[in-house]
Design a protein around this motif. Structure first.
Motif, PDB file in Angstrom:
ATOM      1  N   ALA A  84       0.851  -1.203   0.000  1.00 31.35           N
ATOM      2  CA  ALA A  84       0.000   0.000   0.000  1.00 31.35           C
ATOM      3  C   ALA A  84       0.880   1.243   0.000  1.00 31.35           C
ATOM      4  N   VAL A  85       0.447   2.249  -0.710  1.00 26.82           N
ATOM      5  CA  VAL A  85       1.161   3.536  -0.638  1.00 26.82           C
ATOM      6  C   VAL A  85       0.797   4.168   0.695  1.00 26.82           C
ATOM      7  N   LYS A  86       1.813   4.563   1.463  1.00 26.97           N
ATOM      8  CA  LYS A  86       1.463   5.186   2.746  1.00 26.97           C
ATOM      9  C   LYS A  86       1.654   6.695   2.724  1.00 26.97           C
ATOM     10  N   ILE A 129     -19.816  -3.705   2.988  1.00 29.99           N
ATOM     11  CA  ILE A 129     -19.386  -4.656   1.950  1.00 29.99           C
ATOM     12  C   ILE A 129     -18.664  -3.877   0.863  1.00 29.99           C
ATOM     13  N   ARG A 130     -17.425  -4.232   0.638  1.00 29.58           N
ATOM     14  CA  ARG A 130     -16.651  -3.525  -0.377  1.00 29.58           C
ATOM     15  C   ARG A 130     -15.888  -4.502  -1.262  1.00 29.58           C
ATOM     16  N   ASP A 131     -15.203  -5.412  -0.608  1.00 32.74           N
ATOM     17  CA  ASP A 131     -14.297  -6.265  -1.369  1.00 32.74           C
ATOM     18  C   ASP A 131     -14.596  -7.736  -1.097  1.00 32.74           C
ATOM     19  N   THR A 209     -23.860  -5.215 -14.432  1.00 32.67           N
ATOM     20  CA  THR A 209     -23.544  -4.258 -13.391  1.00 32.67           C
ATOM     21  C   THR A 209     -24.814  -3.736 -12.725  1.00 32.67           C
ATOM     22  N   ARG A 210     -24.645  -3.215 -11.565  1.00 32.57           N
ATOM     23  CA  ARG A 210     -25.812  -2.584 -10.931  1.00 32.57           C
ATOM     24  C   ARG A 210     -25.426  -1.411 -10.062  1.00 32.57           C
ATOM     25  N   TYR A 211     -26.304  -0.725  -9.607  1.00 35.27           N
ATOM     26  CA  TYR A 211     -26.140   0.375  -8.643  1.00 35.27           C
ATOM     27  C   TYR A 211     -27.284   1.318  -8.287  1.00 35.27           C
ATOM     28  N   GLU A 239      -9.172   0.392   2.500  1.00 36.19           N
ATOM     29  CA  GLU A 239      -7.902  -0.103   2.121  1.00 36.19           C
ATOM     30  C   GLU A 239      -7.952  -1.569   1.932  1.00 36.19           C
ATOM     31  N   ALA A 240      -8.012  -1.265   1.517  1.00 36.41           N
ATOM     32  CA  ALA A 240      -8.913  -2.277   1.118  1.00 36.41           C
ATOM     33  C   ALA A 240      -8.524  -2.897  -0.194  1.00 36.41           C
ATOM     34  N   GLY A 241      -9.172  -3.995  -0.469  1.00 36.13           N
ATOM     35  CA  GLY A 241      -9.026  -4.581  -1.789  1.00 36.13           C
ATOM     36  C   GLY A 241      -9.898  -3.771  -2.730  1.00 36.13           C
ATOM     37  N   ALA A 243     -12.996  -2.729  -5.010  1.00 41.63           N
ATOM     38  CA  ALA A 243     -14.434  -2.837  -4.799  1.00 41.63           C
ATOM     39  C   ALA A 243     -14.958  -3.970  -5.638  1.00 41.63           C
ATOM     40  N   LEU A 244     -15.968  -4.633  -5.095  1.00 44.80           N
ATOM     41  CA  LEU A 244     -16.624  -5.657  -5.876  1.00 44.80           C
ATOM     42  C   LEU A 244     -17.401  -4.972  -6.976  1.00 44.80           C
ATOM     43  N   GLY A 245     -17.854  -5.751  -7.910  1.00 45.19           N
ATOM     44  CA  GLY A 245     -18.615  -5.130  -8.980  1.00 45.19           C
ATOM     45  C   GLY A 245     -19.724  -6.030  -9.417  1.00 45.19           C
ATOM     46  N   GLY A 358     -11.478   7.000 -11.307  1.00 43.37           N
ATOM     47  CA  GLY A 358     -12.305   6.036 -10.577  1.00 43.37           C
ATOM     48  C   GLY A 358     -12.952   6.635  -9.336  1.00 43.37           C
ATOM     49  N   ASP A 359     -13.309   5.761  -8.396  1.00 45.57           N
ATOM     50  CA  ASP A 359     -14.072   6.178  -7.217  1.00 45.57           C
ATOM     51  C   ASP A 359     -13.362   7.232  -6.360  1.00 45.57           C
ATOM     52  N   VAL A 360     -12.030   7.299  -6.463  1.00 44.99           N
ATOM     53  CA  VAL A 360     -11.288   8.233  -5.598  1.00 44.99           C
ATOM     54  C   VAL A 360     -11.431   9.685  -6.051  1.00 44.99           C
ATOM     55  N   LEU A 376     -19.430   4.046 -10.353  1.00 43.07           N
ATOM     56  CA  LEU A 376     -19.808   2.776 -10.965  1.00 43.07           C
ATOM     57  C   LEU A 376     -18.638   2.180 -11.713  1.00 43.07           C
ATOM     58  N   TRP A 377     -18.719   0.875 -11.928  1.00 38.98           N
ATOM     59  CA  TRP A 377     -17.732   0.156 -12.737  1.00 38.98           C
ATOM     60  C   TRP A 377     -17.414   0.851 -14.050  1.00 38.98           C
ATOM     61  N   THR A 378     -18.525   1.118 -14.814  1.00 39.11           N
ATOM     62  CA  THR A 378     -18.324   1.661 -16.159  1.00 39.11           C
ATOM     63  C   THR A 378     -17.526   2.952 -16.094  1.00 39.11           C
TER      64      THR A 378
HETATM   65  P1  FAD Z   1     -11.486  -0.096  -6.565  1.00 44.46           P
HETATM   66  O1  FAD Z   1     -12.075  -1.147  -7.390  1.00 44.46           O
HETATM   67  O2  FAD Z   1     -11.963   0.080  -5.168  1.00 44.46           O
HETATM   68  O3  FAD Z   1      -9.938  -0.343  -6.544  1.00 44.46           O
HETATM   69  C1  FAD Z   1      -9.078   0.387  -5.701  1.00 44.46           C
HETATM   70  C2  FAD Z   1      -7.722  -0.294  -5.710  1.00 44.46           C
HETATM   71  O4  FAD Z   1      -6.805   0.524  -5.005  1.00 44.46           O
HETATM   72  C3  FAD Z   1      -7.696  -1.648  -5.032  1.00 44.46           C
HETATM   73  O5  FAD Z   1      -6.917  -2.501  -5.797  1.00 44.46           O
HETATM   74  C4  FAD Z   1      -7.012  -1.369  -3.689  1.00 44.46           C
HETATM   75  O6  FAD Z   1      -6.321  -2.495  -3.219  1.00 44.46           O
HETATM   76  C5  FAD Z   1      -6.074  -0.267  -4.088  1.00 44.46           C
HETATM   77  N1  FAD Z   1      -5.642   0.647  -3.018  1.00 44.46           N
HETATM   78  C6  FAD Z   1      -6.425   1.327  -2.140  1.00 44.46           C
HETATM   79  N2  FAD Z   1      -5.654   2.095  -1.340  1.00 44.46           N
HETATM   80  C7  FAD Z   1      -4.377   1.902  -1.741  1.00 44.46           C
HETATM   81  C8  FAD Z   1      -3.117   2.402  -1.304  1.00 44.46           C
HETATM   82  N3  FAD Z   1      -3.003   3.270  -0.291  1.00 44.46           N
HETATM   83  N4  FAD Z   1      -2.002   1.953  -1.927  1.00 44.46           N
HETATM   84  C9  FAD Z   1      -2.090   1.060  -2.943  1.00 44.46           C
HETATM   85  N5  FAD Z   1      -3.245   0.563  -3.394  1.00 44.46           N
HETATM   86  C10 FAD Z   1      -4.371   0.978  -2.802  1.00 44.46           C
HETATM   87  N6  FAD Z   1     -20.623  -0.742  -9.774  1.00 44.46           N
HETATM   88  C11 FAD Z   1     -21.327  -1.045 -10.865  1.00 44.46           C
HETATM   89  O7  FAD Z   1     -21.207  -0.376 -11.885  1.00 44.46           O
HETATM   90  N7  FAD Z   1     -22.170  -2.097 -10.867  1.00 44.46           N
HETATM   91  C12 FAD Z   1     -22.325  -2.890  -9.793  1.00 44.46           C
HETATM   92  O8  FAD Z   1     -23.097  -3.845  -9.836  1.00 44.46           O
HETATM   93  C13 FAD Z   1     -21.613  -2.600  -8.633  1.00 44.46           C
HETATM   94  N8  FAD Z   1     -21.762  -3.375  -7.549  1.00 44.46           N
HETATM   95  C14 FAD Z   1     -21.009  -3.111  -6.471  1.00 44.46           C
HETATM   96  C15 FAD Z   1     -21.132  -3.951  -5.375  1.00 44.46           C
HETATM   97  C16 FAD Z   1     -20.369  -3.731  -4.251  1.00 44.46           C
HETATM   98  C17 FAD Z   1     -20.524  -4.641  -3.070  1.00 44.46           C
HETATM   99  C18 FAD Z   1     -19.491  -2.615  -4.226  1.00 44.46           C
HETATM  100  C19 FAD Z   1     -18.678  -2.348  -3.015  1.00 44.46           C
HETATM  101  C20 FAD Z   1     -19.357  -1.766  -5.304  1.00 44.46           C
HETATM  102  C21 FAD Z   1     -20.122  -2.006  -6.444  1.00 44.46           C
HETATM  103  N9  FAD Z   1     -20.030  -1.183  -7.563  1.00 44.46           N
HETATM  104  C22 FAD Z   1     -20.740  -1.483  -8.667  1.00 44.46           C
HETATM  105  C23 FAD Z   1     -19.120  -0.017  -7.604  1.00 44.46           C
HETATM  106  C24 FAD Z   1     -17.822  -0.389  -8.342  1.00 44.46           C
HETATM  107  O9  FAD Z   1     -17.351  -1.582  -7.796  1.00 44.46           O
HETATM  108  C25 FAD Z   1     -16.800   0.732  -8.170  1.00 44.46           C
HETATM  109  O10 FAD Z   1     -17.343   1.941  -8.675  1.00 44.46           O
HETATM  110  C26 FAD Z   1     -15.511   0.426  -8.928  1.00 44.46           C
HETATM  111  O11 FAD Z   1     -15.004  -0.805  -8.559  1.00 44.46           O
HETATM  112  C27 FAD Z   1     -14.447   1.489  -8.646  1.00 44.46           C
HETATM  113  O12 FAD Z   1     -13.232   1.104  -9.229  1.00 44.46           O
HETATM  114  P2  FAD Z   1     -11.847   1.759  -8.779  1.00 44.46           P
HETATM  115  O13 FAD Z   1     -10.821   1.143  -9.630  1.00 44.46           O
HETATM  116  O14 FAD Z   1     -11.978   3.245  -8.753  1.00 44.46           O
HETATM  117  O15 FAD Z   1     -11.653   1.346  -7.255  1.00 44.46           O
END
Ligand code: FAD
Length: 501
Positions: A84-86, A129-131, A209-211, A239-241, A243-245, A358-360, A376-378
């Motif tokens: 993880a990046v700290k 629920i996240r990962d 996908t859903r949301y 900090e996770a893993g 997000a599920l999708g 992405g989500d950040v 969202l995923w997309t």
């Molecule tokens: P993430 O997928 O969260 O990935 C973040 C990554 O960063 C991870 O690999 C993590 O390990 C890493 N990380 C975090 N902090 C650090 C750090 N300090 N240093 C190094 N690495 C780090 N969206 C849909 O469109 N349809 C769905 O059906 C849907 N269902 C979902 C169901 C659940 C239960 C959840 C939680 C989310 C769902 N989403 C859904 C939302 C979707 O999963 C997210 O919008 C999407 O995954 C975001 O992608 P991301 O790459 O930005 O982040």
């Protein structure tokens, strides 16, 4: 810090979720000679598979967790660093990882996702629920549970209440209708019978996908009959893993201890007042409630509507907060109101050479009138892809414009085993009172809602196999004046595709 750098990469991407991985893929193919590092906290990366462009803006894909070696084999110039990046030092252009290593970058992209906004921290009876890990923990706890309380009204809550079997579910939503992030009260009313019915066999094979948006249109439920009805209404408030999708619950059994298939009770327009254990309940002299009223449970949840429920545990499904924390200290990032890293139309943050996707991040450019950000995923894929393209264009000194995918919001998902397509300002977002709705609904089959502004289509909700998505997408994109067509637009006896050909 600069002296301690183990190595300096041309591009460093933080996060192995969909945004980070897509960014890496894009950079590695556009600038194959560049050294790229992917630094990620989790052991696996997320890969987009079976990508399909359904129409101009609608896309579908599956997501797989894979070992990072798959990416390294594909891109020889890529190094994956599992830590993880700290901390981030934007002045010296370096990041420090949890295992004490320091890496330099020329350009950095932060794709660290989000984490669940928990109702309370450190309460063993409150789960987010996240990962994959948290989904497994949920499954384990559910297998011993008789009753759970789900708090939240977004996509995760919608999925959970539909999927959980063998356990009573109390579902607390703060709005007047379910799925407020995604629909109005009319669509919610259409979906509710699916919650009451047994799950169809095909539910298990559901893909996609859903949301989760807004004040429901008052009285919208009155339009539902078993016949196809086309009606025009004035606009209501309308900090996770990683997000599920999509389909995160597939392959895991979401079953409690009871024999019932599904039993969901809804508590509308309420939030959580208090969560307490049975000891707290007994030891609290002010507590008017007594165990005999609510039964004996490990945990109790008091809602703002005055009701208290005992349950085995509470699921907090109230959204995510951007994972910015490790990057902020010592730097000067502009943050949006929702806590996300402010990015411009080149996915650049306010710090030089630092991008985010992405989500950040929070998209802070002037949006197209038909697009909004939803986590969202997309959008994670699109932002990661576009960030990669921008980073490459900047090092190659090429011009780059905002991609077409940010023109129109579009999302395909499944709720309660119905196909759901959302287009543009599907809930009249930001339109004020100046819009009209057209509705068509066949109970148990389809729900079609069109949002019109100044006679032009600006959004749509399509539930069921309507086959209207491509035509409506075109009508939204070309902003044709639809006034002459009036309610005929949704006349089920007219083949609308032919009509506008
Ligand atoms: P993430 O997928 O969260 O990935 C973040 C990554 O960063 C991870 O690999 C993590 O390990 C890493 N990380 C975090 N902090 C650090 C750090 N300090 N240093 C190094 N690495 C780090 N969206 C849909 O469109 N349809 C769905 O059906 C849907 N269902 C979902 C169901 C659940 C239960 C959840 C939680 C989310 C769902 N989403 C859904 C939302 C979707 O999963 C997210 O919008 C999407 O995954 C975001 O992608 P991301 O790459 O930005 O982040």
């Amino acid at each position: 810090m600069a002296d301690k750098k183990e190595k300096t990469f041309r591009f460093v991407i933080v996060g192995g979720g969909i945004a980070g991985v897509t960014c890496v893929e894009q950079l590695s193919s556009q600038v194959p000679s560049a050294d790229v590092a992917l630094i990620t906290a989790g052991p696996h990366i997320k890969a987009v598979t079976n990508y399909k462009q359904v129409s101009k803006t609608l896309e579908e894909f599956d997501v797989e967790e894979r070992p990072s070696s798959v990416l390294e084999e594909k891109f020889p110039n890529l190094t994956v660093i599992h830590s993880a990046v700290k901390s981030l030092h934007t002045q010296s252009h370096s990041v420090e990882t949890a295992d004490g290593r320091v890496f330099g970058y020329e350009k950095l992209c932060i794709c660290s996702g989000g984490r669940p906004k928990l109702l309370t921290q450190d309460n063993p009876y409150v789960l987010g629920i996240r990962d994959t890990d948290s989904a497994q923990e949920f499954q384990k706890r559910l297998s011993k549970a008789k009753r759970i309380v789900v708090v939240g009204n977004g996509g995760i809550a919608l999925e959970l209440v539909y999927e959980v079997e063998g356990c009573e579910v109390i579902w607390a939503v703060k709005d007047k209708a379910i799925g407020n992030t995604f629909f109005d009260a009319g669509a919610a009313q259409f979906l509710i019978p699916a919650l009451e019915a047994d799950k169809p066999e095909s539910a298990a094979t559901c893909k996609r996908t859903r949301y989760t948006t807004e004040e429901p249109a008052p009285g919208a439920s009155q339009t539902f009959t078993a016949d196809r009805n086309s009606r025009r209404r004035g606009s209501g408030p309308t900090e996770a893993g990683s997000a599920l999708g999509p389909d995160w619950h597939e392959g895991i059994v979401l079953r409690g201890t009871e024999q019932v298939s599904r039993r969901v009770s809804l508590e509308y327009q309420c939030e959580v007042e208090k969560i307490f254990t049975s000891e707290e309940l007994l030891n609290s002299p002010q507590q008017t409630l007594r165990l005999e009223n609510v039964g004996s449970w490990p945990v109790y949840i008091q809602l703002t509507n005055g009701k208290t429920f005992g349950c085995d545990f509470v699921v907090s499904a109230t959204g995510v907060v951007p994972n910015t924390e490790p990057f902020l200290n010592g730097n000067n990032f502009a943050l949006a109101d929702d806590g996300g890293l402010h990015v411009d139309d080149h996915m650049m943050t306010s710090e030089p050479d630092v991008y985010a996707a992405g989500d950040v991040c929070t998209a802070c450019w002037e949006h197209s009138p038909l697009w909004q950000q939803m986590r969202l995923w997309t959008q994670a894929r699109q932002m990661g892809w576009f960030a990669g393209r921008c980073m490459a264009a900047h090092v190659l000194s090429e011009p780059i414009e905002l991609d077409f995918c940010f023109e129109l919001f579009s999302h395909i998902t499944k709720f309660f085993n119905y196909k759901v397509v959302l287009l543009g300002k599907f809930n009249g977002q930001g339109l004020g009172p100046d819009h009209e709705l057209l509705l068509r609904c066949t109970k148990g089959q389809e729900y079609v809602k069109v949002v019109l502004s100044g006679g032009r289509m600006v959004g749509a909700v399509l539930i069921g196999e309507t086959d209207l998505e491509e035509t409506f997408e075109n009508l939204i994109l070309n902003q044709m004046d639809l006034t002459p067509y009036g309610e005929e637009l949704l006349n089920p006896d007219i083949d609308i595709e032919d009509y506008f050909d």
